[in-house]
Scaffold this motif. Structure first.
Motif, PDB file in Angstrom:
ATOM      1  N   SER A   1      37.093  43.060  72.652  1.00 59.37           N
ATOM      2  CA  SER A   1      38.071  42.972  73.735  1.00 59.37           C
ATOM      3  C   SER A   1      39.307  42.183  73.321  1.00 59.37           C
ATOM      4  O   SER A   1      40.188  41.949  74.143  1.00 59.37           O
ATOM      5  CB  SER A   1      37.434  42.316  74.970  1.00 59.37           C
ATOM      6  N   ASP A   2      39.375  41.767  72.058  1.00 63.93           N
ATOM      7  CA  ASP A   2      40.492  40.928  71.629  1.00 63.93           C
ATOM      8  C   ASP A   2      41.673  41.775  71.174  1.00 63.93           C
ATOM      9  O   ASP A   2      41.581  42.986  71.021  1.00 63.93           O
ATOM     10  CB  ASP A   2      40.050  39.984  70.503  1.00 63.93           C
ATOM     11  N   TRP A   3      42.812  41.117  70.972  1.00 66.06           N
ATOM     12  CA  TRP A   3      44.006  41.796  70.474  1.00 66.06           C
ATOM     13  C   TRP A   3      44.781  40.856  69.563  1.00 66.06           C
ATOM     14  O   TRP A   3      44.629  39.627  69.630  1.00 66.06           O
ATOM     15  CB  TRP A   3      44.886  42.276  71.632  1.00 66.06           C
TER      16      TRP A   3
ATOM     17  N   GLU B   1      38.467  44.793  80.257  1.00 67.07           N
ATOM     18  CA  GLU B   1      37.154  44.810  79.621  1.00 67.07           C
ATOM     19  C   GLU B   1      37.262  45.434  78.236  1.00 67.07           C
ATOM     20  O   GLU B   1      38.129  46.259  77.966  1.00 67.07           O
ATOM     21  CB  GLU B   1      36.153  45.576  80.472  1.00 67.07           C
ATOM     22  N   GLY B   2      36.376  45.008  77.343  1.00 69.80           N
ATOM     23  CA  GLY B   2      36.404  45.513  75.980  1.00 69.80           C
ATOM     24  C   GLY B   2      36.173  47.003  75.936  1.00 69.80           C
ATOM     25  O   GLY B   2      35.534  47.588  76.811  1.00 69.80           O
ATOM     26  N   ARG B   3      36.689  47.613  74.881  1.00 65.70           N
ATOM     27  CA  ARG B   3      36.547  49.063  74.752  1.00 65.70           C
ATOM     28  C   ARG B   3      36.795  49.492  73.318  1.00 65.70           C
ATOM     29  O   ARG B   3      37.413  48.780  72.525  1.00 65.70           O
ATOM     30  CB  ARG B   3      37.523  49.780  75.692  1.00 65.70           C
TER      31      ARG B   3
ATOM     32  N   TYR C   1      44.252  46.416  69.015  1.00 72.56           N
ATOM     33  CA  TYR C   1      43.463  46.136  70.221  1.00 72.56           C
ATOM     34  C   TYR C   1      42.097  46.823  70.166  1.00 72.56           C
ATOM     35  O   TYR C   1      41.969  47.986  69.774  1.00 72.56           O
ATOM     36  CB  TYR C   1      44.221  46.622  71.456  1.00 72.56           C
ATOM     37  N   GLY C   2      41.062  46.063  70.615  1.00 75.07           N
ATOM     38  CA  GLY C   2      39.740  46.620  70.855  1.00 75.07           C
ATOM     39  C   GLY C   2      39.052  47.125  69.602  1.00 75.07           C
ATOM     40  O   GLY C   2      39.319  46.689  68.485  1.00 75.07           O
TER      41      GLY C   2
ATOM     42  N   GLY D   1      33.083  51.557  77.098  1.00 73.59           N
ATOM     43  CA  GLY D   1      32.902  50.146  77.384  1.00 73.59           C
ATOM     44  C   GLY D   1      31.634  49.573  76.795  1.00 73.59           C
ATOM     45  O   GLY D   1      30.901  50.224  76.044  1.00 73.59           O
TER      46      GLY D   1
END
Length: 686
Positions: free
Chosen positions: A509-511, A532-534, A498-499, A553
């Motif tokens: 922000s994808d997984w 939100e993406g991180r 993730y992220g 972020g």
């Protein structure tokens, strides 16, 4: 202090001007600020690192903000007397030329003061540079015995020692400075180089001398935490120690300092707050996209250790003139500590541990064996991307021993990646995902580490074999500062990636789900509001899902959300946990679950002046509490970011491995020891 030592210190302080001038020239050359004059005022050139550029950029913008606020008010009325700018310790700064070229000195003049040698050198350089003379117009230079080195119609340079106030006052009066006129006094990284009593005299003198003045100060603060200690050590090594920080360690103390010295109003903010409150979002985005950058921790820590202050005499408080109220940045101080976790060093002799690195990954291979790999650190007497493995081991409850392990006889070599993840697949197999070689060069390929050796895993018998894993969809792992967490779905084990950050997208922000047994990417339904993406967040397994906390972020703003990727019959569901009181936004921390409690360890935050310890969140009630780390028995400083941690749940202990960073221009610091935290008070407290 004897005359010879004073001369050496004066020379060291003057040398900081030369370094600063080169940094400002590099700043302009790389497009951070518009300054056609910085390069003309300093001999030679130097290309500074992006972290240095950012530090000097926010300094330049803060001073620009204050100067323009002063001029806009002082010159607003046609009948107002001419405004004056008195730059103390001006060095090679180009302020006069920037203001003149922008047409802002039509009703204002500039006086500069610095050590005689610095002032004379600047005057000579201006005289030898036609492009600068075009702005000053005709001027005269003083003889060697005169304090006045350059005198033009709206620009004067004086060579004086700021500690000699009577001579300073007389020379400024002779050079035409009118104490009754609106005056801006500017001191960029100047007062802290004066002995505290001399600085106090200067501040009080200015308050008495100028009844309509604004005093703008930019300098260091927060000397007591780990970054502050590294900062102090740096300036001591340069023979230009910082003075007064113990008396005035934070913005509140600095405000009181000026008010007690006779200034009628005073306001100050640290540079994180200035950057967020007073620079437009589009300008911040422009700057953040100028150069590849991946030193967020050091950038935020640097900004938390410098402040910009504006103190005023007369009827114009700086809160309205310079720092008007804004809701763009709010302080989020943690709750009062609920307890303390004792810390102690567990390995290393006087030279410390072999594990001096950051940006690495660590994994518990078996109850007595911890393997760490990658990162940036010390190896063979130099600082570099580390390619040796670190093994921490113990047997039968004895003390931990650490050693370096090389890879040998393998088909692949460690490629020097950092900010990757490592997952324990078995007692002898570890999977390495993602990472980077540089901010524009992601690490390619998935690596599998095989621990080889006789049974018992004695450190001297182990070596690490590296193989590349042929994995479809390799581009998925073109990321770093991400997380990899073991989750379960339909009685199958998956790695939830993730992220993170990538070359094209600064925040992801994808997984993705990687099936552990087949090593194939699979699609699994995930419902709920997409977070939100991180990047630089924490992630740990819990109840078959994953707990995600904090992170940085898209706007380089620390986050305080705690998310749960919850297993459901059709896949997973994103849930946001309600934490009370809300945690202070943080990133670059580590996390573990112990007895139904989520522990967030260390990290970096910018919304509080305190230092992150351990935040403990009860996952049943959502209640959070703060625990301090007692470092009395740990060699100081201890930097808890870019570190790794391993939970020894049965022993109620947490091992902290590595950590540190590139501390602005103050040098690179690595935690010298592996440290353990005693968590037993959590169980004792229920």
């Amino acid at each position: 202090m004897g005359p010879r030592n004073r001369e050496r210190r004066t020379g060291a302080v003057q040398s900081t001007n030369d370094s600063s001038a080169l940094s400002k020239s590099s700043l302009a050359a790389c497009g951070y600020v518009e300054d056609a004059f910085a390069g003309l005022l300093v001999p030679g050139t130097a290309r500074r690192a992006p972290l240095i550029h950012r530090g000097y950029y926010v300094r330049a913008r803060a001073v620009r903000h204050c100067v323009r606020a002063f001029l806009s008010r002082a010159c607003a009325l046609p009948a107002a007397p001419p405004a004056q700018i008195l730059s103390l310790g001006a060095g090679s700064d180009s302020l006069y030329f920037r203001l003149k070229s922008a047409g802002l000195l039509a009703r204002a003049s500039v006086w500069e003061v610095d050590f005689p040698e610095v002032a004379r050198r600047k005057a000579e350089r201006i005289g030898d540079t036609p492009a600068l003379c075009a702005f000053t117009g005709p001027f005269r230079t003083g003889d060697p015995s005169s304090a006045l080195c350059l005198e033009g119609t709206d620009y004067r340079i004086l060579g004086l020692d700021l500690r000699q106030l009577q001579r300073l006052q007389g020379a400024l009066a002779a050079a035409g400075l009118d104490p009754a006129s609106p005056t801006l006094l500017l001191a960029e990284a100047v007062l802290t180089y004066l002995e505290p009593d001399r600085a106090a005299d200067l501040i009080a003198w200015a308050a008495q001398r100028f009844p309509r003045a604004l005093f703008v100060v930019y300098e260091q603060m927060e000397p007591r935490d780990a970054f502050g200690q590294v900062m102090l050590q740096h300036f001591r090594r340069l023979n230009s120690p910082l003075h007064g920080l113990d008396r005035f360690p934070d913005v509140e103390a600095q405000r009181r300092r000026f008010l007690q010295a006779g200034w009628t109003a005073c306001s100050a903010v640290d540079m994180n707050e200035f950057y967020r409150r007073f620079l437009p979002a589009e300008e911040r985005r422009r700057v953040e996209e100028l150069e590849p950058f991946d030193e967020f921790e050091e950038w935020h820590l640097k900004c938390s250790h410098y402040f910009i202050l504006a103190a005023s005499t007369g009827d114009t408080p700086p809160q309205t003139l310079v720092f008007p109220p804004s809701g763009a940045f709010s302080r989020v101080d943690p709750a009062s500590p609920a307890g303390v976790f004792p810390a102690r060093a567990v390995t290393g002799d006087s030279q410390g541990s072999h594990l001096k690195r950051y940006g690495h990954a660590s994994v518990l291979v078996s109850p007595g064996v911890i393997l760490s790999a990658g990162g940036f650190g010390e190896q063979d007497g130099r600082h570099c991307r580390v390619n040796k493995f670190h093994l921490l081991s113990r047997h039968c409850g004895f003390d931990w021993k650490d050693s370096q392990v090389c890879s040998g006889g393998t088909e692949a070599r460690w490629d020097g990646r950092l900010y990757h993840t490592m997952t324990h697949l078995s007692d002898t197999q570890i999977l390495v995902l993602g990472g980077r070689l540089s901010p524009v060069n992601p690490a390619l390929g998935v690596l599998q580490l095989h621990l080889c050796g006789r049974e018992g895993h004695n450190a001297e018998d182990l070596n690490v074999a590296i193989t590349k894993v042929d994995l479809e969809g390799d581009s998925i792992l073109s990321r770093w500062r991400h997380s990899t967490t073991e989750v379960s779905y339909q009685n199958q084990e998956y790695l939830f990636v993730y992220g993170g950050r990538g070359v094209v997208e600064p925040v992801l922000s994808d997984w993705h789900f990687l099936h552990e047994r087949t090593m194939r990417w699979v699609r699994i339904s995930v419902e709920g509001e997409v977070p939100e993406g991180r990047h630089s967040h924490s992630a740990c397994s819990w109840q078959g899902g994953a707990l995600i906390a904090g992170g940085l972020g898209a706007s380089e703003e620390p986050l305080n959300s705690v998310l749960f990727l919850k297993p459901v019959s059709a896949g997973f569901l994103w849930e946001s946990l309600d934490i009370q009181p809300p945690i202070t936004p943080r990133y670059s921390h580590t996390a573990h679950v112990l007895n139904g409690k989520l522990l967030l360890v260390g990290g970096v935050w910018i919304h509080s002046s305190s230092v992150p310890g351990v935040t403990v969140i009860d996952l049943t009630t959502g209640l959070s509490s703060e625990y301090q780390i007692d470092t009395t028995c740990v060699p100081w400083p201890l930097m808890l970011h870019n570190h790794t941690s391993i939970l020894l749940s049965e022993e109620q202990q947490l091992l902290l491995l590595g950590g540190g960073g590139n501390c602005f221009s103050f040098g690179t610091y690595f935690n010298p020891h592996i440290v353990t935290l005693d968590l037993s008070s959590l169980s004792a407290g229920g």
